[in-house]
Design a protein around this motif. Structure first.
Motif, short mmCIF file in Angstrom:
data_model
loop_
_atom_site.label_atom_id
_atom_site.label_comp_id
_atom_site.label_asym_id
_atom_site.label_seq_id
_atom_site.Cartn_x
_atom_site.Cartn_y
_atom_site.Cartn_z
N GLN A 57 0.82 -1.21 0.00
CA GLN A 57 0.00 0.00 0.00
C GLN A 57 0.86 1.27 0.00
O GLN A 57 1.74 1.43 0.84
N LEU A 58 0.57 2.15 -0.97
CA LEU A 58 1.18 3.47 -1.00
C LEU A 58 0.28 4.40 -0.20
O LEU A 58 -0.87 4.61 -0.56
N VAL A 82 9.18 11.66 -2.33
CA VAL A 82 9.19 10.82 -1.14
C VAL A 82 7.92 9.98 -1.14
O VAL A 82 6.82 10.50 -1.29
N TYR A 83 8.11 8.67 -1.00
CA TYR A 83 7.01 7.71 -1.00
C TYR A 83 6.87 7.13 0.40
O TYR A 83 7.86 6.69 0.99
N HIS A 84 5.66 7.12 0.95
CA HIS A 84 5.39 6.51 2.25
C HIS A 84 4.61 5.23 2.00
O HIS A 84 3.51 5.27 1.42
N LEU A 85 5.18 4.12 2.43
CA LEU A 85 4.60 2.80 2.12
C LEU A 85 4.23 2.07 3.40
O LEU A 85 4.86 2.25 4.45
N LEU A 86 3.21 1.22 3.28
CA LEU A 86 2.72 0.44 4.42
C LEU A 86 2.65 -1.03 4.03
O LEU A 86 2.14 -1.38 2.95
N SER A 87 3.17 -1.87 4.92
CA SER A 87 3.01 -3.31 4.77
C SER A 87 1.95 -3.76 5.77
O SER A 87 2.18 -3.75 6.98
N LEU A 88 0.80 -4.14 5.26
CA LEU A 88 -0.27 -4.64 6.13
C LEU A 88 0.11 -6.00 6.70
O LEU A 88 -0.20 -6.32 7.84
N TRP A 115 1.54 0.94 -7.74
CA TRP A 115 0.51 1.30 -6.77
C TRP A 115 -0.40 2.31 -7.45
O TRP A 115 -0.02 3.47 -7.64
N ASN A 116 -1.61 1.92 -7.80
CA ASN A 116 -2.47 2.85 -8.54
C ASN A 116 -2.95 4.03 -7.69
O ASN A 116 -3.49 4.99 -8.20
N ALA A 117 -2.71 4.00 -6.39
CA ALA A 117 -3.02 5.15 -5.53
C ALA A 117 -2.10 6.33 -5.85
O ALA A 117 -2.37 7.46 -5.43
N ALA A 118 -1.03 6.10 -6.60
CA ALA A 118 -0.06 7.17 -6.92
C ALA A 118 -0.61 8.16 -7.94
O ALA A 118 -0.06 9.26 -8.08
N ASN A 119 -1.67 7.83 -8.63
CA ASN A 119 -2.17 8.63 -9.74
C ASN A 119 -2.30 10.11 -9.40
O ASN A 119 -1.62 10.95 -9.98
#
Length: 198
Positions: A57-58, A82-88, A115-119
């Motif tokens: 998840q982005l 800067v990308y903030h990423l989460l590992s569930l 990560w399509n949330a980057a759009n």
């Protein structure tokens, strides 16, 4: 306990990414890694797909202008993302920083296919900082007007902007014109102890 978890994550990231990693910093119980622009797609895909990482998840993506970082001269590329990423799966977060190599035309690969949330985040970084994301499906302004000149979050962008818009009653439409606000420096009023209340 949390810092041991982050130290372990740092070791895994260094082992998995190897020479694709420029640096890894653990500060304030947060892990920040840096990779080169040329390796962004490979690093992002590995962060998402490797079983020991699983950053599926982005959370956020933002542009940065380091031209006057900490009010000191900056030695290095000016623009970064800067990308903030989460590992569930592992319940951990990581920060990935990537510098664009060319300050005059900052260009990075789009992570939208990963990560399509980057759009919309990439559109925002393009609009406000002028960072171009190669391979983005619809890279256009998202917050400023289509005719807007410049990128307002760049540190060299004037505070008053370049143009202003107003409604013209004779033309019955909104028009753009050069800024009419005079730049001024505001000096705060200082109250001296000896003159206070006297």
């Amino acid at each position: 306990m949390a810092s041991k978890k982050m130290e372990a994550l740092g070791s895994v990231v260094e082992r998995v990414l190897g020479d694709k990693l420029v640096s890894s910093t653990l500060a304030l119980d947060e892990l920040t890694i840096v990779c080169k622009a040329a390796n962004l797609t490979d690093v992002a895909t590995t962060l998402r797909d490797h079983a020991d990482l699983s950053f599926e998840q982005l959370i956020d993506l933002c542009g940065m202008d380091y031209s006057a970082y900490r009010d000191e001269p900056w030695d290095g590329p000016r623009f970064a993302v800067v990308y903030h990423l989460l590992s569930l799966k592992h319940n951990v977060r990581i920060r990935l920083r990537v510098f664009a190599e060319d300050d005059s035309f900052p260009l990075l690969a789009s992570v939208n296919p990963i990560w399509n949330a980057a759009n919309w985040f990439e559109r925002e970084a393009f609009d406000l900082f002028g960072i171009v994301f190669e391979g983005h499906p619809d890279l256009r302004r998202i917050l400023t007007d289509y005719g807007f000149v410049g990128h307002p979050f760049r540190k060299d962008f004037p505070l008053s902007g370049h143009v202003e818009m107003r409604y013209d009653p004779t033309q019955q439409r909104v028009i753009y014109q050069p800024v009419t606000i005079e730049p001024r420096e505001i000096t705060p009023r200082i109250i001296r102890e000896e003159n206070y209340g006297g």
